[in-house]
Design an enzyme around this catalytic site. Structure first.
Site, short mmCIF file in Angstrom:
data_model
loop_
_atom_site.label_atom_id
_atom_site.label_comp_id
_atom_site.label_asym_id
_atom_site.label_seq_id
_atom_site.Cartn_x
_atom_site.Cartn_y
_atom_site.Cartn_z
N SER A 183 -6.72 -5.32 2.05
CA SER A 183 -5.82 -4.86 0.97
C SER A 183 -6.44 -3.75 0.13
O SER A 183 -6.13 -3.62 -1.06
CB SER A 183 -5.41 -6.03 0.06
N ARG A 184 -7.31 -3.00 0.74
CA ARG A 184 -7.94 -1.85 0.07
C ARG A 184 -8.83 -2.25 -1.12
O ARG A 184 -9.17 -1.42 -1.94
CB ARG A 184 -6.89 -0.83 -0.41
#
Ligand SMILES: NC(=O)C1=CN([C@@H]2O[C@H](COP(=O)(O)OP(=O)(O)OC[C@H]3O[C@@H](n4cnc5c(N)ncnc54)[C@H](OP(=O)(O)O)[C@@H]3O)[C@@H](O)[C@H]2O)[C@H](O)CC1
Ligand SMILES: Cc1cc2nc3c(=O)[nH]c(=O)nc-3n(C[C@H](O)[C@H](O)[C@H](O)COP(=O)(O)O)c2cc1C
Ligand SMILES: Cc1ncc(COP(=O)(O)O)c(C=O)c1O
Ligand SMILES: [K+]
Length: 533
Positions: A507-508
């Site tokens: 999710s970065r």
């Protein structure tokens, strides 16, 4: 001193079938293309394209010239039905192969082709529909390998052959608890229960119209084409050697047959493969001896590295905006990093070496002259010690001009297979002449001459000019005498003042640890800060 001096970096060469035309045999240097799931384009490895885990994406080597050539489908050999059967007979007769061996290699090729394009995290449930002949056997073997690659295979094998080869393959699958489903067990609508359908019903011995129960199974596959965008995405169809129901030479005669997303041709594509218009055409069956290649005048692409399959045909159209990876990596925590960023760098560099990444010492070097406009290029790290990071280049090049105007630079390593990036910034100085001399003479003689010939970053009227000069110098130094290092060639050393170690996460929400120097009680230490991703 921790240095790469004296270490040779092997250049891999392509092994080409003897029947390749001279234009292809002139390849003498390979370039690597990265192929991953996300780049399902002959970088496949030629960049391969992709790995299966999402953590380690590796591609093999592919020749650029071969790549260009084999994107043109006309340059590949296609086999008639009769020729395909004859090749099989020759392999299994005078050439000493057994059907078991060939089937194992064929099935492995199919499984690795699937793994290059459809990763098990996204396409997990595989139904292999196997026919009564060897094509069905390939499907059984492929399913076994897919099980070991992390997929969940199911088998539908309605017309079993009682020969030991086939019963053995069934036993092997049963021992892995791979479920066998009867035609009646299968849902009429195959769209919900599976992510991949392996069409292993018929290969090159197919003739006439499909008989029950395969006629019905083929119809169920055809029905999937009508899902379009209206429902969730239907399973992809992977056909082994021939899309089942297609004429071996004419292809999908009435246009109403199955339309596979992937075709894995074995040994060489059959004539019908010319009509294949899906996005992924692979070739498998890496066992063709020169005798067969010569006899049947086969013109086939080289397999990259140790791959069992190679992408052929046009590259698939991809939506660039949809290309992305979800990085899955171990946590990268302050508690466990080295206090000295140089030690941390060495640790990560060693990981990149152990992971088998190609040229882990390739780094982007960014410079900016007095106009402040930055420019970047890749150079190779050739040494690292407490004084900094060393690379070699031409002192008349653009980068050299920029460094002379502004002796500050940044280095960037990206270790793709490990989801890691390292940024390093600091002032730059030339290394000593002695250090440059020593390194220069450790290089292959060809590269030494190349460095003399290349007035790097200047305009040349044509490549012949460089090659002409190269030849002259090659002759001049053919006696093995020392090639003097030109004054305009040498090294630079960047003394690091800032490091950042980046580990990609889901999710970065990546881990970023920055090292910057600070003074505590008059002592210079490295301060570690976590940065927001
Ligand atoms: N050299 C290689 O690359 C290798 C490829 N392999 C694979 O083998 C197939 C060819 O295998 P083969 O056994 O010769 O044939 P098929 O698998 O295509 O199928 C033959 C069986 O199918 C029956 N058949 C034929 N037509 C029909 C039909 N219209 N309806 C129903 N059944 C049909 C046929 O029965 P017949 O009674 O009609 O003869 C056979 O039972 C090749 O394509 C590769 O996939 C090897 O694995 C290794 C070497
Ligand atoms: C993998 C790779 C490694 C390279 N290594 C070097 C190198 O060590 N030294 C070098 O001068 N150029 C190297 N190059 C070429 C540079 O990227 C660049 O084209 C060249 O140095 C000219 O850059 P400039 O005009 O900005 O000075 C490499 C290129 C690649 C792709
Ligand atoms: C122009 C140029 N110079 C130098 C190098 C580094 O070569 P070596 O590893 O032989 O020092 C490279 C590597 O690609 C290069 O392209
Ligand atoms: K098939």
């Amino acid at each position: 001193m921790w240095s790469f001096i004296g270490r040779s970096i092997t250049m891999r060469c392509l092994t080409l079938p003897q029947s390749l035309p001279v234009s292809l045999l002139s390849i003498n240097k390979t370039h690597v293309f990265r192929s991953g799931f996300s780049y399902p384009f002959w970088r496949s490895t030629v960049g391969s394209f992709c790995s299966t885990s999402g953590v380690f994406t590796r591609m093999g080597d592919r020749g650029v010239s071969a790549l260009q050539s084999f994107h043109n489908q006309d340059s590949i050999s296609y086999l008639l039905q009769r020729e395909a059967a004859e090749i099989d007979e020759t392999l299994m007769g005078p050439l000493g192969f057994s059907v078991d061996q060939l089937m194992e290699l064929a099935g492995l090729s199919v499984a690795t082709s699937i793994a290059e394009v459809y990763r098990p995290s996204e396409y997990n449930r595989v139904l292999a529909i196997c026919g009564p002949g060897n094509n069905g056997g390939d499907g059984l073997v492929a399913a076994r390998h897919l099980h070991h690659f992390g997929y969940k295979p199911y088998i539908c094998y309605p017309k079993r052959t009682p020969k030991p080869l086939y019963t053995g393959l069934v036993t092997q699958l049963e021992s892995l608890s791979v479920p066998f489903l009867s035609v009646e067990d299968l849902p009429l609508d195959l769209s919900n229960d599976f992510d991949i359908l392996v069409d292993a019903m018929f290969g090159f011995s197919f003739h006439g119209a499909p008989r029950p129960p395969f006629d019905d199974l083929i119809r169920r596959m055809i029905c999937l084409h009508n899902y379009g965008q209206t429902r969730q995405k239907p399973p992809v169809i992977v056909s082994i050697d021939i899309p089942s129901g297609w004429h071996v030479e004419e292809g999908d005669i009435d246009g109403e047959g199955i339309k596979p997303d992937m075709l894995v041709s074995l040994t060489a594509p059959k004539l019908c493969a010319k009509k294949f218009s899906g996005p992924h055409h692979f070739l498998g069956g890496r066992f063709v001896p020169p005798f067969i290649a010569d006899k049947f005048k086969l013109h086939l692409p080289p397999y990259p590295g140790t791959a069992m399959c190679v992408r052929i045909g046009k590259p698939p159209q991809i939506d660039i905006s949809a290309l992305r990876e979800n990085y899955i990596s171990p946590e990268f925590l302050e508690e466990y990093v080295e206090a000295d960023p140089m030690d941390q760098f060495r640790k990560w560099f060693d990981d990149a070496v152990v992971a088998g990444l190609k040229e882990p010492n390739a780094m982007a070097l960014s410079t900016a002259g007095k106009d402040g406009k930055p420019s970047s290029r890749i150079v190779l790290l050739k040494g690292v010690d407490k004084d900094g990071f060393v690379w070699y280049t031409n002192y008349g090049s653009r980068k050299a001009h920029e460094i002379s105007e502004n002796p500050h630079a940044s280095l960037l390593f990206y270790w793709d297979g490990l989801n890691r990036q390292v940024r390093i910034e600091g002032p730059v100085q030339k290394v000593s002449e002695l250090e440059s001399e020593q390194y220069f003479h450790s290089r292959p003689r060809g590269s030494q001459i190349g460095a003399i010939v290349s007035k790097q970053s200047t305009i040349v009227p044509g490549r012949h000019v460089l090659h002409q000069e190269y030849k002259e110098l090659e002759n001049k130094f053919s006696d093995g005498s020392m090639i003097p290092k030109p004054k305009y060639w040498g090294g630079y050393r960047l003394k690091p003042e800032l490091f950042e170690f980046w580990q990609g996460q889901q999710s970065r929400l990546h881990d970023r640890l920055q090292y910057s120097p600070e003074e505590i009680n008059g002592k210079r230490v490295w301060r570690i800060d976590r940065l927001a991703p």
